[in-house]
Scaffold this motif. Structure first.
Motif, PDB file in Angstrom:
ATOM      1  N   LYS A  17       3.326  64.870  37.170  1.00 40.13           N
ATOM      2  CA  LYS A  17       2.543  64.207  38.287  1.00 40.13           C
ATOM      3  C   LYS A  17       0.973  64.836  38.335  1.00 40.13           C
ATOM      4  CE  LYS A  17       2.402  63.265  43.042  1.00 40.13           C
ATOM      5  NZ  LYS A  17       3.223  63.486  44.288  1.00 40.13           N
ATOM      6  N   TYR A  18       1.108  66.304  37.729  1.00 44.60           N
ATOM      7  CA  TYR A  18      -0.345  66.775  37.627  1.00 44.60           C
ATOM      8  C   TYR A  18      -0.372  67.494  36.203  1.00 44.60           C
ATOM      9  CZ  TYR A  18       0.898  66.860  42.621  1.00 44.60           C
ATOM     10  OH  TYR A  18       1.042  66.457  44.038  1.00 44.60           O
ATOM     11  N   PRO A  19      -0.751  66.654  35.274  1.00 49.28           N
ATOM     12  CA  PRO A  19      -0.857  66.900  33.773  1.00 49.28           C
ATOM     13  C   PRO A  19      -2.179  67.695  33.384  1.00 49.28           C
ATOM     14  CG  PRO A  19      -1.484  64.735  34.153  1.00 49.28           C
ATOM     15  CD  PRO A  19      -0.929  65.080  35.528  1.00 49.28           C
ATOM     16  N   GLU A  20      -3.014  67.802  34.565  1.00 44.99           N
ATOM     17  CA  GLU A  20      -4.400  68.404  34.301  1.00 44.99           C
ATOM     18  C   GLU A  20      -4.356  69.816  34.156  1.00 44.99           C
ATOM     19  OE1 GLU A  20      -6.952  65.071  36.439  1.00 44.99           O
ATOM     20  OE2 GLU A  20      -5.249  65.623  37.385  1.00 44.99           O
ATOM     21  N   ILE A  21      -3.539  70.368  34.784  1.00 47.36           N
ATOM     22  CA  ILE A  21      -3.407  71.883  35.287  1.00 47.36           C
ATOM     23  C   ILE A  21      -2.241  72.492  35.187  1.00 47.36           C
ATOM     24  CG2 ILE A  21      -5.648  71.714  36.703  1.00 47.36           C
ATOM     25  CD1 ILE A  21      -3.600  71.777  39.275  1.00 47.36           C
ATOM     26  N   THR A  22      -2.173  73.803  35.208  1.00 44.93           N
ATOM     27  CA  THR A  22      -1.115  74.654  35.278  1.00 44.93           C
ATOM     28  C   THR A  22      -0.453  74.873  36.714  1.00 44.93           C
ATOM     29  OG1 THR A  22      -2.159  76.280  33.901  1.00 44.93           O
ATOM     30  CG2 THR A  22       0.079  76.894  34.884  1.00 44.93           C
ATOM     31  N   THR A  23       1.054  74.482  36.883  1.00 43.70           N
ATOM     32  CA  THR A  23       1.496  74.481  38.011  1.00 43.70           C
ATOM     33  C   THR A  23       2.527  75.750  38.608  1.00 43.70           C
ATOM     34  OG1 THR A  23       3.389  73.080  37.301  1.00 43.70           O
ATOM     35  CG2 THR A  23       1.223  71.933  38.186  1.00 43.70           C
ATOM     36  N   TYR A  24       2.734  75.715  39.699  1.00 48.44           N
ATOM     37  CA  TYR A  24       3.948  76.812  39.972  1.00 48.44           C
ATOM     38  C   TYR A  24       5.121  75.838  40.264  1.00 48.44           C
ATOM     39  CZ  TYR A  24      -0.274  79.408  41.705  1.00 48.44           C
ATOM     40  OH  TYR A  24      -1.285  80.114  41.576  1.00 48.44           O
ATOM     41  N   ALA A  25       6.235  76.787  40.107  1.00 47.98           N
ATOM     42  CA  ALA A  25       7.686  76.248  40.245  1.00 47.98           C
ATOM     43  C   ALA A  25       8.021  77.303  41.632  1.00 47.98           C
ATOM     44  CB  ALA A  25       8.780  76.615  39.488  1.00 47.98           C
ATOM     45  N   ILE A  26       8.374  76.432  42.798  1.00 47.66           N
ATOM     46  CA  ILE A  26       8.870  77.225  44.018  1.00 47.66           C
ATOM     47  C   ILE A  26      10.468  76.941  44.009  1.00 47.66           C
ATOM     48  CG2 ILE A  26       8.532  77.628  46.497  1.00 47.66           C
ATOM     49  CD1 ILE A  26       5.926  77.735  44.776  1.00 47.66           C
ATOM     50  N   ILE A  27      11.137  78.150  43.930  1.00 47.01           N
ATOM     51  CA  ILE A  27      12.705  77.869  43.905  1.00 47.01           C
ATOM     52  C   ILE A  27      13.313  77.430  45.230  1.00 47.01           C
ATOM     53  CG2 ILE A  27      14.742  79.035  43.218  1.00 47.01           C
ATOM     54  CD1 ILE A  27      12.841  78.527  40.739  1.00 47.01           C
TER      55      ILE A  27
END
Length: 272
Positions: A17-27
């Protein structure tokens, strides 16, 4: 697995969904299941740095949809007298649009109004716009973004949540943080989580791994240059973690129905 629990934030993942940037994983997996090593995978919600989220294609469309609708409606109204289709025009190049306007409107003043209207709407809906293009708009038109954050905290925005830095870093900053997408539920394997802890997942690892694992790592994590790596950033503190889970559960179990309208209520009371 003592490093991981519900509310742990992992940095360095990719998102469709957000291919432009690095994302976080919130467990979001249950603490007891993680602590007792009862599961082979962890569920997480996708998070994006708030300042960057507003400039992503998805975030920008979400926040500025009313502004876009207003500009699009105005543009449609202006070109309707020429029997032109707004959707088709917005898919053309600017040069093509200017040629069409010059053909259908000979008066310079009216033609200029058409061009101004086109230039306004295309800034918002240009499929080739960059993060930087959208950032310029957000800087110039800040109120929709501000209202969006206010509505998140009021609970009137259901699909997103804002976690300020003060909730997961050792500071008191409330003016920066992470936008959590409550509808982007993904999975990370326990094996990968353990590898993040030791020996790590980074760009250097790609050079040392065999091709099959390299392709998987590249598709899962943001590893594009030698400075990129995956890390466990921190843990969301209480009561922010509980509030996040509450918002997620409320969004997850929502049932949308087409309810009665005010006119239905008027008709009901009129027949009493």
């Amino acid at each position: 697995m003592n490093h991981i629990t519900q509310g742990t934030i992992i940095y360095g993942l990719r998102s469709e969904k957000y291919p432009e940037i690095t994302t976080y994983a919130i467990i979001i997996s249950a603490r007891c299941d993680i602590a007792n090593d009862k599961i082979s995978k962890l569920y997480y919600l996708v998070g994006v740095n708030a300042k960057e989220w507003f400039c992503t294609k998805s975030g920008f469309a979400e926040v500025y949809h009313q502004k876009i609708k207003s500009l699009r409606d105005e543009f449609r109204k202006q070109i309707s007298v020429y029997s032109l289709n707004a959707d088709i025009l917005l898919d053309l190049t600017r040069e093509q649009v200017l040629h069409i306007f010059s053909t259908c409107e000979k008066k310079e003043g009216k033609r200029k109004k058409l061009i101004d209207s086109y230039d306004q709407i295309i800034k918002y809906v240009n499929p080739n716009s960059s993060m930087q293009d959208r950032k310029s708009i957000v800087r110039d038109v800040q109120k929709p973004a501000q209202d969006f954050l206010k509505n998140i905290m009021k609970g009137s925005v259901f699909h997103y949540f804002f976690i300020p830095e003060a909730a997961y870093l050792d500071n008191k900053k409330m003016n920066d943080g992470i936008i959590v997408d409550l509808q982007e539920v993904c999975i990370i394997s326990i094996e990968d989580v353990k590898q993040i802890i030791q020996p790590g997942i980074d760009y250097k690892l790609l050079v040392e791994n065999h091709l099959k694992d390299k392709e998987r790592l590249i598709s899962t994590y943001w590893l594009e240059n030698e400075d990129d790596f995956v890390e466990i950033e921190n843990e969301i503190s209480s009561p922010w973690c509980e509030l996040l889970m509450q918002r997620f559960s409320n969004d997850f179990i929502r049932i949308g129905v087409d309810g009665p309208t005010p006119s239905d209520y008027e008709e009901l009371t009129a027949t009493i």
